[in-house]
Design a protein around this motif. Sequence first.
Motif, PDB file in Angstrom:
ATOM      1  N   LYS A  24      -1.869  -8.171 -22.486  1.00 53.81           N
ATOM      2  CA  LYS A  24      -2.062  -7.108 -24.185  1.00 53.81           C
ATOM      3  C   LYS A  24      -1.403  -6.332 -25.044  1.00 53.81           C
ATOM      4  O   LYS A  24      -1.481  -5.860 -25.331  1.00 53.81           O
ATOM      5  CB  LYS A  24      -3.614  -6.947 -24.102  1.00 53.81           C
ATOM      6  N   ALA A  25      -0.707  -6.327 -24.333  1.00 50.21           N
ATOM      7  CA  ALA A  25       0.387  -4.844 -24.266  1.00 50.21           C
ATOM      8  C   ALA A  25       1.925  -5.535 -25.385  1.00 50.21           C
ATOM      9  O   ALA A  25       1.753  -6.719 -25.443  1.00 50.21           O
ATOM     10  CB  ALA A  25       1.348  -4.244 -23.023  1.00 50.21           C
ATOM     11  N   ASP A  26       2.818  -4.840 -26.304  1.00 55.74           N
ATOM     12  CA  ASP A  26       3.061  -4.579 -27.175  1.00 55.74           C
ATOM     13  C   ASP A  26       3.771  -4.699 -26.336  1.00 55.74           C
ATOM     14  O   ASP A  26       4.689  -3.817 -25.821  1.00 55.74           O
ATOM     15  CB  ASP A  26       3.253  -3.750 -28.188  1.00 55.74           C
ATOM     16  N   ASP A  27       5.084  -5.003 -27.038  1.00 55.24           N
ATOM     17  CA  ASP A  27       6.974  -5.052 -26.460  1.00 55.24           C
ATOM     18  C   ASP A  27       7.586  -3.950 -26.351  1.00 55.24           C
ATOM     19  O   ASP A  27       8.309  -3.817 -25.372  1.00 55.24           O
ATOM     20  CB  ASP A  27       8.105  -5.785 -27.770  1.00 55.24           C
ATOM     21  N   GLY A  28       6.658  -2.129 -27.026  1.00 56.48           N
ATOM     22  CA  GLY A  28       7.438  -1.415 -26.721  1.00 56.48           C
ATOM     23  C   GLY A  28       7.122  -0.823 -25.652  1.00 56.48           C
ATOM     24  O   GLY A  28       7.632  -0.264 -24.857  1.00 56.48           O
ATOM     25  N   TYR A  29       5.239  -1.080 -24.471  1.00 60.80           N
ATOM     26  CA  TYR A  29       5.086  -1.021 -24.130  1.00 60.80           C
ATOM     27  C   TYR A  29       5.790  -1.393 -22.293  1.00 60.80           C
ATOM     28  O   TYR A  29       6.205  -0.772 -21.162  1.00 60.80           O
ATOM     29  CB  TYR A  29       3.570  -1.154 -23.635  1.00 60.80           C
ATOM     30  N   LYS A  30       6.022  -2.758 -22.471  1.00 63.87           N
ATOM     31  CA  LYS A  30       6.776  -3.764 -21.814  1.00 63.87           C
ATOM     32  C   LYS A  30       8.398  -3.286 -21.145  1.00 63.87           C
ATOM     33  O   LYS A  30       8.337  -3.184 -20.251  1.00 63.87           O
ATOM     34  CB  LYS A  30       6.467  -5.337 -22.071  1.00 63.87           C
ATOM     35  N   ARG A  31       8.499  -2.516 -22.301  1.00 63.45           N
ATOM     36  CA  ARG A  31      10.371  -1.738 -21.815  1.00 63.45           C
ATOM     37  C   ARG A  31      10.086  -0.582 -21.383  1.00 63.45           C
ATOM     38  O   ARG A  31      11.070  -1.257 -20.557  1.00 63.45           O
ATOM     39  CB  ARG A  31      11.119  -2.372 -23.880  1.00 63.45           C
ATOM     40  N   ALA A  32       9.411  -0.164 -21.658  1.00 62.70           N
ATOM     41  CA  ALA A  32       8.642   1.137 -21.347  1.00 62.70           C
ATOM     42  C   ALA A  32       8.635   0.167 -19.840  1.00 62.70           C
ATOM     43  O   ALA A  32       9.268   1.177 -18.552  1.00 62.70           O
ATOM     44  CB  ALA A  32       7.484   1.892 -21.914  1.00 62.70           C
ATOM     45  N   VAL A  33       7.805  -1.256 -19.414  1.00 62.37           N
ATOM     46  CA  VAL A  33       7.837  -0.979 -18.163  1.00 62.37           C
ATOM     47  C   VAL A  33       8.786  -1.757 -17.466  1.00 62.37           C
ATOM     48  O   VAL A  33       9.473  -1.046 -16.190  1.00 62.37           O
ATOM     49  CB  VAL A  33       6.566  -2.171 -17.613  1.00 62.37           C
ATOM     50  N   TRP A  34       9.603  -2.137 -17.914  1.00 65.69           N
ATOM     51  CA  TRP A  34      11.133  -2.493 -18.111  1.00 65.69           C
ATOM     52  C   TRP A  34      11.969  -1.490 -17.159  1.00 65.69           C
ATOM     53  O   TRP A  34      12.421  -1.216 -16.245  1.00 65.69           O
ATOM     54  CB  TRP A  34      11.567  -3.754 -18.848  1.00 65.69           C
TER      55      TRP A  34
ATOM     56  N   PRO B 282       0.605  -0.819   0.094  1.00 63.15           N
ATOM     57  CA  PRO B 282       0.092   0.081   0.347  1.00 63.15           C
ATOM     58  C   PRO B 282       1.060   1.504   0.175  1.00 63.15           C
ATOM     59  O   PRO B 282       0.462   2.609  -0.660  1.00 63.15           O
ATOM     60  CB  PRO B 282      -0.866  -0.528   1.710  1.00 63.15           C
ATOM     61  N   GLU B 283       2.287   1.425   0.825  1.00 65.96           N
ATOM     62  CA  GLU B 283       2.320   2.289   0.641  1.00 65.96           C
ATOM     63  C   GLU B 283       3.403   3.078  -0.082  1.00 65.96           C
ATOM     64  O   GLU B 283       3.466   3.849  -0.858  1.00 65.96           O
ATOM     65  CB  GLU B 283       3.442   2.197   1.755  1.00 65.96           C
ATOM     66  N   THR B 284       3.458   2.217  -1.287  1.00 65.76           N
ATOM     67  CA  THR B 284       4.346   2.222  -2.660  1.00 65.76           C
ATOM     68  C   THR B 284       2.992   2.499  -4.187  1.00 65.76           C
ATOM     69  O   THR B 284       3.677   2.590  -4.633  1.00 65.76           O
ATOM     70  CB  THR B 284       5.084   1.541  -2.827  1.00 65.76           C
ATOM     71  N   GLY B 285       2.587   1.291  -3.148  1.00 63.66           N
ATOM     72  CA  GLY B 285       1.571   1.083  -4.910  1.00 63.66           C
ATOM     73  C   GLY B 285       1.733  -0.062  -6.040  1.00 63.66           C
ATOM     74  O   GLY B 285       1.620  -0.053  -6.773  1.00 63.66           O
ATOM     75  N   LEU B 286       3.277  -0.886  -5.246  1.00 56.32           N
ATOM     76  CA  LEU B 286       3.795  -1.754  -6.468  1.00 56.32           C
ATOM     77  C   LEU B 286       4.146  -2.441  -5.825  1.00 56.32           C
ATOM     78  O   LEU B 286       3.356  -3.253  -4.540  1.00 56.32           O
ATOM     79  CB  LEU B 286       5.424  -1.218  -6.427  1.00 56.32           C
ATOM     80  N   CYS B 287       3.444  -3.850  -6.770  1.00 51.51           N
ATOM     81  CA  CYS B 287       3.882  -5.387  -5.867  1.00 51.51           C
ATOM     82  C   CYS B 287       5.751  -5.881  -5.384  1.00 51.51           C
ATOM     83  O   CYS B 287       5.887  -4.750  -6.523  1.00 51.51           O
ATOM     84  CB  CYS B 287       3.450  -5.922  -7.299  1.00 51.51           C
ATOM     85  N   GLN B 288       5.663  -6.133  -4.385  1.00 48.27           N
ATOM     86  CA  GLN B 288       6.922  -6.186  -3.673  1.00 48.27           C
ATOM     87  C   GLN B 288       7.644  -7.507  -4.624  1.00 48.27           C
ATOM     88  O   GLN B 288       8.852  -6.981  -5.042  1.00 48.27           O
ATOM     89  CB  GLN B 288       6.629  -7.177  -2.918  1.00 48.27           C
ATOM     90  N   GLY B 289       6.934  -8.224  -4.991  1.00 49.81           N
ATOM     91  CA  GLY B 289       7.596  -8.979  -6.443  1.00 49.81           C
ATOM     92  C   GLY B 289       8.230  -8.537  -7.693  1.00 49.81           C
ATOM     93  O   GLY B 289       9.499  -8.753  -7.661  1.00 49.81           O
ATOM     94  N   CYS B 290       7.023  -7.919  -8.232  1.00 48.32           N
ATOM     95  CA  CYS B 290       8.419  -7.170  -9.960  1.00 48.32           C
ATOM     96  C   CYS B 290       8.114  -5.759  -9.618  1.00 48.32           C
ATOM     97  O   CYS B 290       8.276  -5.527 -11.147  1.00 48.32           O
ATOM     98  CB  CYS B 290       6.857  -7.832 -10.637  1.00 48.32           C
ATOM     99  N   MET B 291       7.582  -5.055  -8.840  1.00 49.79           N
ATOM    100  CA  MET B 291       7.450  -3.607  -8.625  1.00 49.79           C
ATOM    101  C   MET B 291       7.222  -3.350  -9.746  1.00 49.79           C
ATOM    102  O   MET B 291       7.353  -2.153 -10.364  1.00 49.79           O
ATOM    103  CB  MET B 291       8.512  -3.823  -8.599  1.00 49.79           C
ATOM    104  N   ARG B 292       6.011  -3.669 -10.512  1.00 52.26           N
ATOM    105  CA  ARG B 292       4.555  -3.585 -11.034  1.00 52.26           C
ATOM    106  C   ARG B 292       3.518  -2.440  -9.820  1.00 52.26           C
ATOM    107  O   ARG B 292       2.628  -3.305  -9.704  1.00 52.26           O
ATOM    108  CB  ARG B 292       4.329  -4.242 -12.311  1.00 52.26           C
ATOM    109  N   THR B 293       2.703  -1.386 -11.034  1.00 51.79           N
ATOM    110  CA  THR B 293       1.330  -0.676 -10.094  1.00 51.79           C
ATOM    111  C   THR B 293       0.506  -1.729 -10.897  1.00 51.79           C
ATOM    112  O   THR B 293       0.904  -2.983 -11.989  1.00 51.79           O
ATOM    113  CB  THR B 293       1.296   0.196 -11.322  1.00 51.79           C
ATOM    114  N   ILE B 294      -0.888  -2.290 -10.008  1.00 51.71           N
ATOM    115  CA  ILE B 294      -1.871  -3.001 -10.720  1.00 51.71           C
ATOM    116  C   ILE B 294      -2.566  -3.045 -12.127  1.00 51.71           C
ATOM    117  O   ILE B 294      -2.346  -3.569 -12.808  1.00 51.71           O
ATOM    118  CB  ILE B 294      -2.892  -2.688  -9.785  1.00 51.71           C
ATOM    119  N   GLU B 295      -2.497  -1.531 -12.197  1.00 56.27           N
ATOM    120  CA  GLU B 295      -2.345  -0.865 -14.107  1.00 56.27           C
ATOM    121  C   GLU B 295      -1.331  -0.879 -14.483  1.00 56.27           C
ATOM    122  O   GLU B 295      -1.889  -2.102 -15.991  1.00 56.27           O
ATOM    123  CB  GLU B 295      -2.601   0.438 -14.372  1.00 56.27           C
TER     124      GLU B 295
END
Length: 64
Positions: free
Chosen positions: A41-51, A21-34
């Motif tokens: 369904k994302a393309d590789d460009g989006y996935k690289r941006a998330v990385w 809750p304090e960060t809004g991130l998953c502790q395992g992968c460090m991504r937001t729920i969004e």
Amino acid sequence: MNPEEHTPVPSPCINVCRMVPETGLCQGCMRTIEEIVAWGKADDGYKRAVWAEIRRRETEIDWG
């Protein structure tokens, strides 16, 4: 080679699925729920941006 440089871009999920809750991130992968929801369904460009965000977050967040 970093995972984000592969094609297709692999998920950063490590099966430690716990939203912090304090960060809004998953502790395992460090991504937001969004980011997690959009991943399938994302393309590789989006996935690289998330990385790129994950890499930035890794330098800023102290999980204690």
